[in-house]
Design an enzyme around this catalytic site. Structure first.
Site, PDB file in Angstrom:
ATOM      1  N   ARG A  68       0.849  -1.203   0.000  1.00 17.88           N
ATOM      2  CA  ARG A  68       0.000   0.000   0.000  1.00 17.88           C
ATOM      3  C   ARG A  68       0.872   1.236   0.000  1.00 17.88           C
ATOM      4  O   ARG A  68       1.141   1.825   1.054  1.00 17.88           O
ATOM      5  CB  ARG A  68      -0.912  -0.006   1.232  1.00 17.88           C
ATOM      6  CG  ARG A  68      -1.969  -1.080   1.131  1.00 17.88           C
ATOM      7  CD  ARG A  68      -3.045  -0.830   2.174  1.00 17.88           C
ATOM      8  NE  ARG A  68      -3.346  -2.069   2.882  1.00 17.88           N
ATOM      9  CZ  ARG A  68      -3.766  -2.145   4.135  1.00 17.88           C
ATOM     10  NH1 ARG A  68      -3.931  -1.035   4.843  1.00 17.88           N
ATOM     11  NH2 ARG A  68      -4.026  -3.295   4.692  1.00 17.88           N
ATOM     12  N   ASP A  70       2.217   4.995  -0.276  1.00 20.07           N
ATOM     13  CA  ASP A  70       1.663   6.309   0.082  1.00 20.07           C
ATOM     14  C   ASP A  70       1.640   7.246  -1.119  1.00 20.07           C
ATOM     15  O   ASP A  70       2.248   6.968  -2.151  1.00 20.07           O
ATOM     16  CB  ASP A  70       2.547   6.976   1.154  1.00 20.07           C
ATOM     17  CG  ASP A  70       2.536   6.226   2.458  1.00 20.07           C
ATOM     18  OD1 ASP A  70       1.483   5.705   2.841  1.00 20.07           O
ATOM     19  OD2 ASP A  70       3.613   6.170   3.102  1.00 20.07           O
ATOM     20  N   ARG A 215      10.591   5.074   5.437  1.00 20.60           N
ATOM     21  CA  ARG A 215      10.786   6.524   5.526  1.00 20.60           C
ATOM     22  C   ARG A 215      11.246   6.947   6.912  1.00 20.60           C
ATOM     23  O   ARG A 215      12.050   7.883   7.057  1.00 20.60           O
ATOM     24  CB  ARG A 215       9.498   7.252   5.119  1.00 20.60           C
ATOM     25  CG  ARG A 215       9.176   7.067   3.631  1.00 20.60           C
ATOM     26  CD  ARG A 215       7.778   7.515   3.283  1.00 20.60           C
ATOM     27  NE  ARG A 215       7.564   8.897   3.670  1.00 20.60           N
ATOM     28  CZ  ARG A 215       6.354   9.473   3.730  1.00 20.60           C
ATOM     29  NH1 ARG A 215       5.266   8.776   3.419  1.00 20.60           N
ATOM     30  NH2 ARG A 215       6.244  10.728   4.093  1.00 20.60           N
TER      31      ARG A 215
END
Lengths: 262, 262
Positions: A68, A70, A215
């Protein structure tokens, strides 16, 4: 960026009459999208794909992606699957999808799989890459695809931080507080960085990732090398199981989903 | 994409009191611009640069580029110069320009030059590159930067065509009918292509180029190999000095101004 380990319970069971399980390999530039997942705004990769399939087969389907991603995150090898009833050939479906989809989403492969196969839950490993542009000024050709960080980086120290994260750990410290996964335990099989001036490239392969995990890892590593924090602190952060003990989240645009391994 | 050989007459003569000759090296993504040259619409690279300089020094200047790139043509090493009165340092001017300019135009270098120096007329050679994306489907990451041509290419034959063009010739056949250069004679010092799958890369170095020259060369070469035309025909086209005898113009987005050599 989540996966789930109790895959057996979640694979859809369908009789062959109910449909064909179509597996897709995708590449996309995430700049113009709100991410993989469908949102109310409807400019997600998922919804654009579902609308494209509806245009071709007339069917209202759900497309399940393996990762999924971003908003602003890109993919060279995202995978997904969907159940269709249409008898369209793999080759024709591939051509039709690319004819209907916008240029920034491309279907690289269409393969019919057994109904028990799930792009998401059957995945064994996921490979993500993160680009830092480490020179001044930022090339216009990398502006959408890398984190612009023109300051000195202590590569040797960063490699030491990353080593701490290898293996099976509870990654709560490196996970968005909005992540809804039941368990935060993941196994990182490979984590490292290479310098290809002016780029610094992180590669991470794991069984799955938590929301913002890569991240936060990149953001923390960059922050810590700047403050010359000893690598032992990285171990403490990992063991604290507390998001606030890690550093900030690096920008989305540097992240690429490279490959899903089955 | 023009140059002029009688450079001696065209170099501006200014006394040191009149200003400083500032030489710029630039990189830009041409996707959002109407090209280098100022137009009525005002979204040219040139006008954006002139507005940026006005914001910094308050001066209304003219910026002269070495290569007049078309709309959608990109640059890794365009050069330009302008006369300013401000005493701003080279380093500060570089930083200020990149702070004011949009992300898709970057200034790589600012150097003060003697007043007789012209980015355009003092240039000895110009290096352009053209990218063909020769696989299916087109990568989203190359869509703005290459000509999508997924069909078989006869590389060996294309190399033979290019060989014909090397040297000093009248390139009227490979020049837009709108080109206003006094002479269509140019010298190609180097011309060739390399395959880096899925890319086919053309490199051309010449003393100067006529309008659309490289795009017409690439378009003709691709068209001719498809029709299996013998290389001798390429020589006939060159000697005909007639634009209609050559092939069509390849898309702008594949073209990059790589470097201006002094």
């Amino acid at each position: 960026l989540q996966n789930n380990n109790n895959q057996q319970t979640k694979i859809q069971k369908l009789s062959p009459q109910q449909g064909r399980n179509i597996f897709l390999v995708l590449s996309y530039d995430g700049t113009s999208y709100c991410g993989w997942q469908k949102q109310t705004k409807e400019n997600s990769i998922q919804s654009v794909l579902e609308n494209a399939i509806k245009k071709i087969t007339g069917e209202k389907v759900k497309v399940i992606g393996a990762g999924r991603t971003d908003s602003n995150v890109h993919a060279l090898g995202q995978t997904a699957n969907t159940i269709i009833k249409s008898r369209i050939s793999e080759e024709k479906f591939l051509k039709a999808l690319n004819a209907v989809l916008p240029w920034d989403i491309r279907v690289l492969k269409v393969v019919e799989k057994p109904l028990g196969f799930s792009a998401r839950y059957s995945a064994k490993r996921r490979w993500y890459r993160y680009y830092i542009y480490n020179a001044e000024p930022l090339s216009p050709f990398w502006a959408r695809y890398a984190w612009y960080y023109p300051y000195k980086l202590n590569i040797k120290l960063m490699k030491k931080y990353l080593k701490v994260l290898k293996g099976c750990h509870d990654f709560t410290s490196f996970c968005s507080v909005h992540d809804e996964s039941e368990t935060k335990v993941r196994t990182i099989y490979k984590i490292g960085l290479t310098v290809q001036k002016p780029l610094v490239i992180f590669d991470v392969i794991a069984d799955g990732f938590l929301q913002h995990m890569i991240r936060i890892i990149v953001g923390t590593v960059v922050e810590y090398q700047k403050k010359n924090i000893p690598p032992i602190k990285m171990k403490e952060v990992l063991m604290s199981r507390n998001r606030t003990s890690a550093g900030s989240t690096a920008p989305a645009c540097g992240l690429f989903l490279m490959k899903i391994i089955y």
